[in-house]
Design a protein around this motif. Structure first.
Motif, PDB file in Angstrom:
ATOM      1  N   LEU A   1      -7.282   9.886  13.134  1.00  0.00           N
ATOM      2  CA  LEU A   1      -6.654   8.749  13.802  1.00  0.00           C
ATOM      3  C   LEU A   1      -7.537   7.506  13.725  1.00  0.00           C
ATOM      4  N   GLN A   2      -8.850   7.705  13.774  1.00  0.00           N
ATOM      5  CA  GLN A   2      -9.773   6.581  13.617  1.00  0.00           C
ATOM      6  C   GLN A   2      -9.731   6.052  12.181  1.00  0.00           C
ATOM      7  N   GLU A   3      -9.703   6.951  11.199  1.00  0.00           N
ATOM      8  CA  GLU A   3      -9.640   6.535   9.799  1.00  0.00           C
ATOM      9  C   GLU A   3      -8.379   5.725   9.519  1.00  0.00           C
ATOM     10  N   ARG A   4      -7.303   6.069  10.174  1.00  0.00           N
ATOM     11  CA  ARG A   4      -6.042   5.342  10.005  1.00  0.00           C
ATOM     12  C   ARG A   4      -5.960   4.110  10.897  1.00  0.00           C
TER      13      ARG A   4
ATOM     14  N   PRO B   1       0.844  -1.193   0.000  1.00  0.00           N
ATOM     15  CA  PRO B   1       0.000   0.000   0.000  1.00  0.00           C
ATOM     16  C   PRO B   1       0.883   1.247   0.000  1.00  0.00           C
ATOM     17  N   PRO B   2       0.449   2.286  -0.694  1.00  0.00           N
ATOM     18  CA  PRO B   2       1.255   3.507  -0.691  1.00  0.00           C
ATOM     19  C   PRO B   2       1.335   4.069   0.722  1.00  0.00           C
ATOM     20  N   PRO B   3       2.481   4.650   1.075  1.00  0.00           N
ATOM     21  CA  PRO B   3       2.597   5.183   2.435  1.00  0.00           C
ATOM     22  C   PRO B   3       1.608   6.326   2.663  1.00  0.00           C
ATOM     23  N   LEU B   4       1.086   6.361   3.868  1.00  0.00           N
ATOM     24  CA  LEU B   4       0.177   7.447   4.230  1.00  0.00           C
ATOM     25  C   LEU B   4       0.991   8.701   4.522  1.00  0.00           C
ATOM     26  N   PRO B   5       0.399   9.865   4.301  1.00  0.00           N
ATOM     27  CA  PRO B   5       1.119  11.088   4.670  1.00  0.00           C
ATOM     28  C   PRO B   5       1.401  11.093   6.169  1.00  0.00           C
ATOM     29  N   ALA B   6       2.468  11.767   6.548  1.00  0.00           N
ATOM     30  CA  ALA B   6       2.844  11.837   7.963  1.00  0.00           C
ATOM     31  C   ALA B   6       1.724  12.488   8.770  1.00  0.00           C
ATOM     32  N   LEU B   7       1.608  12.075  10.014  1.00  0.00           N
ATOM     33  CA  LEU B   7       0.623  12.685  10.908  1.00  0.00           C
ATOM     34  C   LEU B   7       1.084  14.096  11.272  1.00  0.00           C
ATOM     35  N   SER B   8       0.129  14.978  11.391  1.00  0.00           N
ATOM     36  CA  SER B   8       0.438  16.345  11.821  1.00  0.00           C
ATOM     37  C   SER B   8       0.864  16.325  13.284  1.00  0.00           C
ATOM     38  N   SER B   9       1.481  17.412  13.728  1.00  0.00           N
ATOM     39  CA  SER B   9       1.888  17.467  15.137  1.00  0.00           C
ATOM     40  C   SER B   9       0.659  17.437  16.046  1.00  0.00           C
ATOM     41  N   ALA B  10      -0.437  18.041  15.608  1.00  0.00           N
ATOM     42  CA  ALA B  10      -1.667  18.009  16.417  1.00  0.00           C
ATOM     43  C   ALA B  10      -2.181  16.568  16.547  1.00  0.00           C
ATOM     44  N   ALA B  11      -2.136  15.807  15.453  1.00  0.00           N
ATOM     45  CA  ALA B  11      -2.591  14.416  15.492  1.00  0.00           C
ATOM     46  C   ALA B  11      -1.684  13.591  16.395  1.00  0.00           C
TER      47      ALA B  11
END
Length: 177
Positions: A124-127, A82-92
């Protein structure tokens, strides 16, 4: 409209199902008795193998399915990963840290600890890093959030016990400055 051949129907059924298809199901699709369907499967398997099409028929789990030959699979890794997901934001990441260390925790508690919105809970739930683990006994019975097995996998942890210790009970060293 032309009627597809039995071989075309057989190939289409194996491809479309995406799972092992039983001989009984194939017989139904082909409109023949099971012994005739078995002959069709044997002929189709030989035809596919001799044509070197990049897939083969595999008998597995009480049925048949189309698969990539083991020798071909390593060459397909760029397509299969699977393609890598974008990095999580600092808030996430902040929200994730609060959930990881204080679970089960409500959204209001997360917002109070962060001093800001916890809207990234949805991301975070979607991931599949966090999930709803229950409801609080507080007024309104707000949802309680906790981490998932995927969280452990993504962060290389075998259990939550492997999280680094908190310094004097606060999250300051985990959250952005």
């Amino acid at each position: 409209m032309t009627v597809p051949s039995r071989q075309s129907l057989l190939g289409a059924a194996l491809l479309a199902a995406g799972r092992p298809v039983t001989l009984r199901e194939l017989a139904l699709v082909l409109g023949v008795p099971e012994d005739a369907a078995l002959r069709e499967v044997v002929a189709f398997t030989a035809q596919v193998s001799s044509a070197d099409l990049g897939f083969v028929v595999e008998a597995v789990a009480g049925g048949y399915r189309l698969v990539v030959p083991p020798a071909t699979a390593p060459h397909l890794s760029p397509l299969l990963s699977p393609p890598p997901l974008p990095a999580l934001s600092s808030a996430a990441l902040e929200v994730l840290a609060v959930i990881a260390y204080r679970q089960p925790v409500t959204r209001a508690e997360i917002e109070a600890m962060r001093g800001g919105s916890a809207s990234t809970v949805v991301t975070l739930q979607e991931r599949e890093l966090v999930k709803v683990v229950g409801r609080s006994d507080a007024v309104g019975q707000p949802l309680l959030y906790g981490t998932t097995e995927r969280f452990l996998l993504e962060f290389g942890l075998t259990s939550l016990a492997e999280l680094p210790p908190l310094e004097s009970g606060n999250f300051a060293h985990l959250l952005r400055s």
